[in-house]
Write a protein that holds these residues in place. Sequence first.
Motif, PDB file in Angstrom:
ATOM      1  N   UNK A 140      64.907  -0.550  86.169  1.00  0.00           N
ATOM      2  CA  UNK A 140      63.461  -0.698  86.010  1.00  0.00           C
ATOM      3  C   UNK A 140      63.181  -1.806  85.002  1.00  0.00           C
TER       4      UNK A 140
ATOM      5  N   UNK B 205      69.950  25.828  93.775  1.00  0.00           N
ATOM      6  CA  UNK B 205      69.509  25.206  92.526  1.00  0.00           C
ATOM      7  C   UNK B 205      70.530  24.179  92.044  1.00  0.00           C
TER       8      UNK B 205
ATOM      9  N   UNK C  72      64.554  27.438  87.685  1.00  0.00           N
ATOM     10  CA  UNK C  72      65.743  28.260  87.880  1.00  0.00           C
ATOM     11  C   UNK C  72      65.901  29.268  86.769  1.00  0.00           C
TER      12      UNK C  72
ATOM     13  N   UNK D  36      63.534   4.555  78.074  1.00  0.00           N
ATOM     14  CA  UNK D  36      63.328   5.437  79.227  1.00  0.00           C
ATOM     15  C   UNK D  36      64.428   5.174  80.240  1.00  0.00           C
ATOM     16  N   UNK D  37      64.675   6.164  81.071  1.00  0.00           N
ATOM     17  CA  UNK D  37      65.597   5.987  82.181  1.00  0.00           C
ATOM     18  C   UNK D  37      65.067   4.856  83.072  1.00  0.00           C
ATOM     19  N   UNK D  38      65.855   3.856  83.502  1.00  0.00           N
ATOM     20  CA  UNK D  38      67.308   3.784  83.417  1.00  0.00           C
ATOM     21  C   UNK D  38      67.823   2.850  82.317  1.00  0.00           C
TER      22      UNK D  38
ATOM     23  N   UNK E 251      63.162  21.628  87.781  1.00  0.00           N
ATOM     24  CA  UNK E 251      64.015  22.518  88.567  1.00  0.00           C
ATOM     25  C   UNK E 251      64.796  23.453  87.649  1.00  0.00           C
TER      26      UNK E 251
ATOM     27  N   UNK F 164      66.284  43.731  87.683  1.00  0.00           N
ATOM     28  CA  UNK F 164      67.516  44.510  87.819  1.00  0.00           C
ATOM     29  C   UNK F 164      67.582  45.589  86.737  1.00  0.00           C
TER      30      UNK F 164
ATOM     31  N   UNK G  85      65.074  -5.416  80.411  1.00  0.00           N
ATOM     32  CA  UNK G  85      64.318  -4.201  80.732  1.00  0.00           C
ATOM     33  C   UNK G  85      62.843  -4.325  80.411  1.00  0.00           C
TER      34      UNK G  85
ATOM     35  N   UNK H 210      65.279  48.279  87.747  1.00  0.00           N
ATOM     36  CA  UNK H 210      65.827  49.083  88.834  1.00  0.00           C
ATOM     37  C   UNK H 210      66.884  50.032  88.311  1.00  0.00           C
TER      38      UNK H 210
ATOM     39  N   UNK I 178      64.823  37.854  87.701  1.00  0.00           N
ATOM     40  CA  UNK I 178      65.795  38.681  88.405  1.00  0.00           C
ATOM     41  C   UNK I 178      66.458  39.661  87.463  1.00  0.00           C
TER      42      UNK I 178
ATOM     43  N   UNK J 196      63.461  32.053  87.271  1.00  0.00           N
ATOM     44  CA  UNK J 196      63.901  32.964  88.316  1.00  0.00           C
ATOM     45  C   UNK J 196      65.007  33.875  87.796  1.00  0.00           C
TER      46      UNK J 196
ATOM     47  N   UNK K 165      61.901  15.713  87.103  1.00  0.00           N
ATOM     48  CA  UNK K 165      62.176  16.587  88.258  1.00  0.00           C
ATOM     49  C   UNK K 165      63.320  17.536  87.935  1.00  0.00           C
ATOM     50  N   UNK K 166      64.369  16.980  87.314  1.00  0.00           N
ATOM     51  CA  UNK K 166      65.520  17.820  86.980  1.00  0.00           C
ATOM     52  C   UNK K 166      65.099  18.889  85.981  1.00  0.00           C
TER      53      UNK K 166
ATOM     54  N   UNK L  68      65.589  13.381  83.989  1.00  0.00           N
ATOM     55  CA  UNK L  68      64.304  13.117  84.613  1.00  0.00           C
ATOM     56  C   UNK L  68      63.440  14.367  84.661  1.00  0.00           C
TER      57      UNK L  68
END
Lengths: 452, 131
Positions: B86, B15, A434, A365-367, A430, A445, A345, A448, A441, A437, A426-427, A424
């Motif tokens: 990698x 998601x 989420x 680090x990944x991977x 996200x 609610x 590696x 409301x 929400x 959000x 990105x995950x 990672x």
Amino acid sequence: MRKLKLKTGSLPGRFLRAFICVILLLSAGAAVVYAETFVLPSTITIDGTFTDWGTTGSPTAGAYLFQDASNTGAQDASVAEDTLEDLNWFWTAVSTEDGGDTPATSTNLIQDFYYRIDSWGDSDFNPTQSYYIQLNCGTAPDGYADHILQINGYENNTPVVTLVLYEYETPYPKFRAFTTGTIVGRVSNVALPYPQFTGAHDATAAGARELYDGTHYGIELNIPVDWFGLTYGGSIKNDGTGPNLVASTVFSSTGTLGSVGTVRDTLNDGDDNTVITETDVEDGDTDFDDVTWKSYDTSSYIPPEIDSFTDYSTQNIVYMFGVGFTPSTTTTYRVVFWDGAGNNVEVEDTTTDSDGYMSAQHTFADPDTAGNWHCTVYDVDDNPSYTPTSYALGLSEGYMVADDTSYTGGYAFNVEGTAIPEIPTVVAGIAIAGLCFGIYYWMRRRRACAQT
Amino acid sequence: MPKLRIFYILSLVVLGVLVGFTVFKPMAVGGEYSEVQRKQLLETEDGWIIQFDIINHEGRDIDYIIEVSVDGEPSKITVTVRDESMFTYIKHIKPHMLTEGEVTFMVYGEDSKVPLEEGTYCLKKAEFITQ
């Protein structure tokens, strides 16, 4: 790897001795078993009879030995042969309450460190003849000395053998930089070993000098484990929970008590490299190495060596550090990290410093794959394009010069998945989006509901 | 309100799918390729460090050739990088290794004559003359 090397010299007598030693070792080799073990407190008595250490061909279980193999290495003066300053064999042992292979614990405390130095001298001692064991008791970084033990034997002194443990002031000197560094006497087996001494007196340490083979003089001694502990600036603990190694180098010198003097002969291997002895306080084993290569989780390389990486926040980087490499002015060494799946590696082409100290590091680090890792060093001066395709091939292709095998199974260290950032970015992004959000929400609610 | 609930549930499903895609990496199937990432030159107290990662998305293990030249002094190594793995290459350069200070590197995939990545750094030796 433990090595036995024979001293070489130019005189016929030296060759004869070496030849006899070879014959003895060859004849006894099959019977020599180096179990990793402690001695009992009663095994070695400090009385000038050396038979309790066993013989060079068949040492007592728990006694470890190495023969100085050269008078020509770096910082190894060409001493007059057959003199007291000319080192022959160096012996070590560690005792615990129970002895044997039971690890040191709070109910099986380490008792004493034993050292024995056999010289080639066949005449009496003189007041300026001393032997030194330069020590890393776990306080200084790896490769640096925090203490030095002076051993002086002179028949007009009472007792004949005087022991003084000095502590180095910072900055700590490197191993083998024997005459540098400021020392302060911390403890001795006599009340006033030299006029300026302000340290403690502890007569539980003792030494004796006699003829070890009927012709040549040797000194044996015991040092209570407390001498290497917190009281005198060390970090070694008698229950084995402190640093797991006491590293040392050995040399003779012209120094009188209270000073180090000029180095005369060092404990060298057959390649003229200074041997570093490493005594494992967990199992009593002592290795004699000319190159060390260890893993840490900080760049300060403070012992103990770290062989388990589990925490991403504090152990995401493995720092490798080694001593005893050939000082190089060009790119000489290739460091390779092999992950838990055997993947190469990382390759790091690096050089040593002017004293042969070398470092490398890898960020998990990944991977990267968790598991047992290897970290090896190859001398690629003669083959700059060499990189083994596997750790196993590297063992046999002749370029490997260092391999950290301190972890179970001959590996360098173990890496848990918790030390590798497996999620990672990105995950993570996200997931956070989420979550935001969801909270938004939920709040809408609730608002409301309140309005209705 | 039902519309909002449906939208909420759909959002959670999307998601979840996105998270699943990222974890199992099916989004990386946009072709078989290799890449060099995190290419950097680091300046340290006693020299420089050239570092980069080679990432293999070729669908098979690949041998990569790394050629580094420090003022004309070549260094060439071949490393095997497993599929979807990698590899990090690091080279330490000390001031005494330099004359003009020109350092170049090239990375090739096996059987490829076109460099996957190449670069040249001009390092000034004078900056590291010790007192």
